[in-house]
Motif scaffolding. Sequence first.
Motif, short mmCIF file in Angstrom:
data_model
loop_
_atom_site.label_atom_id
_atom_site.label_comp_id
_atom_site.label_asym_id
_atom_site.label_seq_id
_atom_site.Cartn_x
_atom_site.Cartn_y
_atom_site.Cartn_z
N SER A 67 -76.25 43.50 10.81
CA SER A 67 -76.53 44.93 10.68
C SER A 67 -76.75 45.53 12.06
O SER A 67 -77.38 44.92 12.92
CB SER A 67 -77.77 45.15 9.81
OG SER A 67 -78.12 46.52 9.78
N THR A 68 -76.21 46.72 12.26
CA THR A 68 -76.45 47.47 13.49
C THR A 68 -76.89 48.87 13.11
O THR A 68 -76.15 49.60 12.45
CB THR A 68 -75.19 47.54 14.36
OG1 THR A 68 -74.75 46.24 14.69
CG2 THR A 68 -75.48 48.31 15.64
N SER A 69 -78.09 49.22 13.50
CA SER A 69 -78.55 50.60 13.34
C SER A 69 -78.45 51.27 14.71
O SER A 69 -78.82 50.68 15.73
CB SER A 69 -79.99 50.65 12.83
OG SER A 69 -80.87 50.02 13.74
N SER A 70 -77.92 52.46 14.73
CA SER A 70 -77.71 53.13 16.01
C SER A 70 -77.95 54.62 15.84
O SER A 70 -77.89 55.17 14.73
CB SER A 70 -76.31 52.86 16.55
OG SER A 70 -75.33 53.12 15.57
N GLY A 104 -77.09 56.11 12.09
CA GLY A 104 -76.17 55.36 11.25
C GLY A 104 -76.53 53.89 11.17
O GLY A 104 -77.25 53.35 12.02
N VAL A 105 -76.02 53.26 10.13
CA VAL A 105 -76.22 51.84 9.92
C VAL A 105 -74.90 51.23 9.46
O VAL A 105 -74.24 51.77 8.56
CB VAL A 105 -77.31 51.56 8.85
CG1 VAL A 105 -77.41 50.06 8.60
CG2 VAL A 105 -78.66 52.10 9.29
N LEU A 158 -78.30 57.20 23.60
CA LEU A 158 -77.75 56.28 22.61
C LEU A 158 -78.63 55.05 22.49
O LEU A 158 -79.05 54.47 23.50
CB LEU A 158 -76.33 55.86 23.01
CG LEU A 158 -75.30 56.98 23.08
CD1 LEU A 158 -74.12 56.57 23.95
CD2 LEU A 158 -74.81 57.36 21.69
N GLU A 159 -78.89 54.63 21.26
CA GLU A 159 -79.68 53.43 21.03
C GLU A 159 -79.00 52.59 19.96
O GLU A 159 -78.51 53.12 18.95
CB GLU A 159 -81.10 53.77 20.59
CG GLU A 159 -81.97 52.55 20.34
CD GLU A 159 -83.43 52.88 20.07
OE1 GLU A 159 -84.06 52.17 19.27
OE2 GLU A 159 -83.93 53.85 20.67
N HIS A 160 -78.96 51.28 20.19
CA HIS A 160 -78.39 50.33 19.23
C HIS A 160 -79.39 49.20 19.00
O HIS A 160 -79.93 48.63 19.95
CB HIS A 160 -77.08 49.74 19.75
CG HIS A 160 -75.97 50.74 19.87
ND1 HIS A 160 -75.87 51.63 20.92
CD2 HIS A 160 -74.92 51.00 19.05
CE1 HIS A 160 -74.81 52.38 20.74
NE2 HIS A 160 -74.21 52.03 19.63
N ARG A 206 -73.20 56.92 8.23
CA ARG A 206 -73.56 57.72 9.40
C ARG A 206 -73.98 59.10 8.93
O ARG A 206 -73.22 59.77 8.21
CB ARG A 206 -72.37 57.83 10.35
CG ARG A 206 -72.69 58.54 11.66
CD ARG A 206 -71.51 58.52 12.60
NE ARG A 206 -70.48 59.49 12.22
CZ ARG A 206 -69.29 59.58 12.78
NH1 ARG A 206 -68.96 58.72 13.73
NH2 ARG A 206 -68.42 60.49 12.39
N THR A 207 -75.18 59.51 9.31
CA THR A 207 -75.72 60.79 8.86
C THR A 207 -75.86 61.73 10.06
O THR A 207 -76.58 61.42 11.02
CB THR A 207 -77.08 60.61 8.18
OG1 THR A 207 -76.94 59.70 7.09
CG2 THR A 207 -77.60 61.94 7.67
N ALA A 208 -75.17 62.85 9.98
CA ALA A 208 -75.23 63.85 11.04
C ALA A 208 -76.13 65.00 10.61
O ALA A 208 -76.09 65.43 9.46
CB ALA A 208 -73.82 64.38 11.34
N ASP A 209 -76.96 65.48 11.53
CA ASP A 209 -77.74 66.67 11.20
C ASP A 209 -76.81 67.88 11.19
O ASP A 209 -75.62 67.80 11.51
CB ASP A 209 -78.91 66.83 12.16
CG ASP A 209 -78.49 67.17 13.59
OD1 ASP A 209 -77.27 67.24 13.86
OD2 ASP A 209 -79.38 67.35 14.44
N GLU A 210 -77.37 69.02 10.82
CA GLU A 210 -76.55 70.22 10.67
C GLU A 210 -75.92 70.64 11.99
O GLU A 210 -74.80 71.17 12.02
CB GLU A 210 -77.41 71.35 10.10
CG GLU A 210 -76.62 72.61 9.79
CD GLU A 210 -77.49 73.70 9.18
OE1 GLU A 210 -76.94 74.72 8.74
OE2 GLU A 210 -78.73 73.52 9.16
#
Length: 952
Positions: free
Chosen positions: A445-448, A505-506, A416-418, A546-550
């Motif tokens: 803004s928080t990108s994680s 996600g952002v 996990l990275e924030h 938030r974008t999830a891969d397949e």
Amino acid sequence: MLNNQVSKAVRLALAFGAASTAAFSASTFAAEEESAEKVERIEVTGSRIKRTDMETASPVQITTAEEIAVSGFTRVEDMLNSLPQLEASSTAFQSNGATGTATLDLRGMGSQRTLVLINGRRAQAGGIYTQSADVNQIPASLIQRVEVLTGGGSSTYGADAVAGVVNFVMNDKFEGFAVDVGATAYQHDNDNDYIQGLMDDQDFDYPTGSSGLDGSSFDFSATLGGSFDGGKGHAVGYITYNKQNELRQGARDYSSCALNAAGTSCGGSGNAVVPNFYVSSPTDDGAFDWSDYDYWTLDGTGGFENSVGNLYNYAPINHFMRPDERHTFGLFADYEINDNFHPYVEAMFMRDRTTAQIAESGTFFNENYNIDYDSPLLSDQQRQDLTDRFGLTSGDQFATYIGKRNVEGGPRADQLEHNSFRLVLGTEGEINDMWSYDAFVQYGSTSSSSAYINDFFGPRIATALSANGEDCATSDGCIPYEVFEFEGITSEAAGSLTGTAILNGVTEQFIVGGYVTGEFDFGLPSSDYPIAAVFGTEYREETFSRTADEVYAQGLLLGQGGTTKSLNGEYDLTEFYTEVSLPILEDAPFAKSIAVDLGYRWSDYSTSGAEPTYKLALDWNVTDDWKVRTSYNRAVRAANNGELFANQSTGLWGGTDPCATDSPSLSAAQCANTGVSASQYGNVSASPASQYNGFFGGNPDLDPEIADTITFGIVANPFEGFNFSVDYWDIELEDAIGNINPEEIVTNCALTGDAVFCDNVQRTSGSGSLWIGDGQVVATNVNLGKLHWEGVDLSANYDVEIAGGMLKANLIGTYMLSKEYDNIPGVSEAYDCVGTLDNSCFAQPEWRHVLTLSYDMDTFWRATAKWRYFGEVSDYSGDDTLAQGGISSQSYLDLKGSFTINEYTSLLVGVNNVLDKEPPLLGGSLSTNANAIAGYYDTLGRYFHTTISFKF
């Protein structure tokens, strides 16, 4: 009249101790004869009206920078969670399902109902897994004080302030150069005879004796601040670094095995090192035949045998405390161009990386595989066993659910990275002699990201087994999964079956706001003071993507417990607010002063429409030394992006199925309401890991929550050196947003047969399971019924001179009177969680306090002792051996020493939990991690800390 106002303001401030007198500078008293405007006024959490004392009509608990430093905690959430008003929320002591963030939970009402402010302005959402603020971004070394407003604050600050507000006031006037270097570590004596005995019964390994120093951390901070341009400007810059090393559950004996739900034995997972199999002949449509099956494992000689107690102890490899590496830096600056134009800037940045490691992946009985009787994966003896038991012969297939732990491939981990950024640009100044303004633009803004590694990739399992029509021989790179051969799986084969899932996600927050505050040139006829007021407006946008891969979106990793979908949502709102402070009278019998505070905020949400909030507060100074205060607040919380727009998907919930095992806790008729047939009753298997399938997600039609908060308190300084405050508070919330506890859904379905519950219990056809196959409990977000919390907060301070030194005592305590849930009024039964321990209630004692004693001879040393106390949680109706009669009271002793080496250097050393008290242990269905309520009670034993500080 002006001189009279000043003297009264000063006396009022002095009446309530050192915290209030700190608000005055020496020049304040020198200017007393000049004008009332020279009295320094401060803004205290709960109101934007600046005032001359810190004891307001709303109860505010203040924690100073010195108290934060002496606590020894390097994480802000650990220090605040030691306050009796807070429950543990997201902490470093969580691994499975960790968000990687640190959140705060006032009163246990949920972090989403606790508003976090930095210098009186909102902090943005924490990342892809939470809409609550991540306090990791706040540098502990720059905190001047923390103000905790317990009670609604929506009329002043807007939504989310249902349980209250936590405001971090930063030391943006710091002067000089300071460097702090610190280190911490834990130590525990592993001598728990009870749990060691349970592990001996299972032949499990565990540590004994002293653990040595482990779970260590390193902390560094540097702060530089000063004035420039002849004092017109001031700037403070900071940089911090923290490195936390991991600690696994295998480092403590009491966490070296996973207790079963009852806490009576070391349980574990049916996904074992040597695999377990549910085996049957397939039905005509290829399904598993739950009316005629066996539960087998490998006998080590090429055949099958009945599986009895073949469980995997997954605990030791799980993180008890996650490793973490965090960098922060920032700037606070202001410049006074003139009295009317005083621009300022706040810039904060954080980068945080953590890894949440849990036990190895497995097949998790996730899918029914149809495997050929003639498969080369099977031995001749196994074919004979299939023939003898099910009459199968060459050309047939058998159906199986497989439970195999991927010990050959190593543990799973969520990396996990924030990265968070917060910028405030504003200006303040005087409009005239009576009024001032503050206007600002804020962007946060928080990108994680989440990279989940080393988990079994579901589609590859069927291919490697050549099951369900898949053929490993014709698939590139496929290595047969030798699951039917005793210890026949190689690390290469295991590695070929794993995959990685990526989630990015952002979250963004944009605010434009401003207000004017001041005093009118008139007041009520009964008062010498003018009426004070605030008028403000604010526009806010909240965006979440938030974008999830397949792999995540389709739930292709078997260890995820379900799908993790993409999420996109946004809303905006426009607000107008006002506050008015009405001095009623002064210097009357039994009324040194009386003032009434009024507040109103109108909020128009793009998702749910307009909602008003308001407050009424009375501040009655009976004498110079006694104050009575009371307030009423209407608070509103609109649903956040996650609650509104999260895609509905499967996941896991912890607890028990009351209709499982061979002796269910509910009757056959009751379990029939939940979908258990007469033949299944007594034959439904319980999850060895106390985890069951659930279906969760958002709801765009949610209404806002509405809360009413009442407080009533007394603040007094009855004699020299002693002051105290006692405040009663009552919070009643309607239309609570959330999901009903899945176990409560099953239980209420069984007891009532009501479709509102039973329609949400979906058992696997044939087995009746809620954890094998497609069985699940539906628990999506809804507007529930009512929550009712009430209690009493106590704060007391006493200073006395003893033996040439000053002894200071401080007590902070909370007595909980009610913590009542009424999820579906008229259908479900309301229940109170105060002093209650079960799967629907956090372990909330009636009484909890922190008592601090410090002794200072005004020389080079100072000693501090702290007693942290948790009352018993004694109401428990289950059969859990460890929790029988509940949790006894818990006490922790902390000792600290502060030393001044020279005028530039100081040293702090301390030990928290000196007596090395273990956390109260619980069965698998009640613990939050490692058989404990981790992060609430002291979790890892003694905690050593030391910090050396340099200031120039």
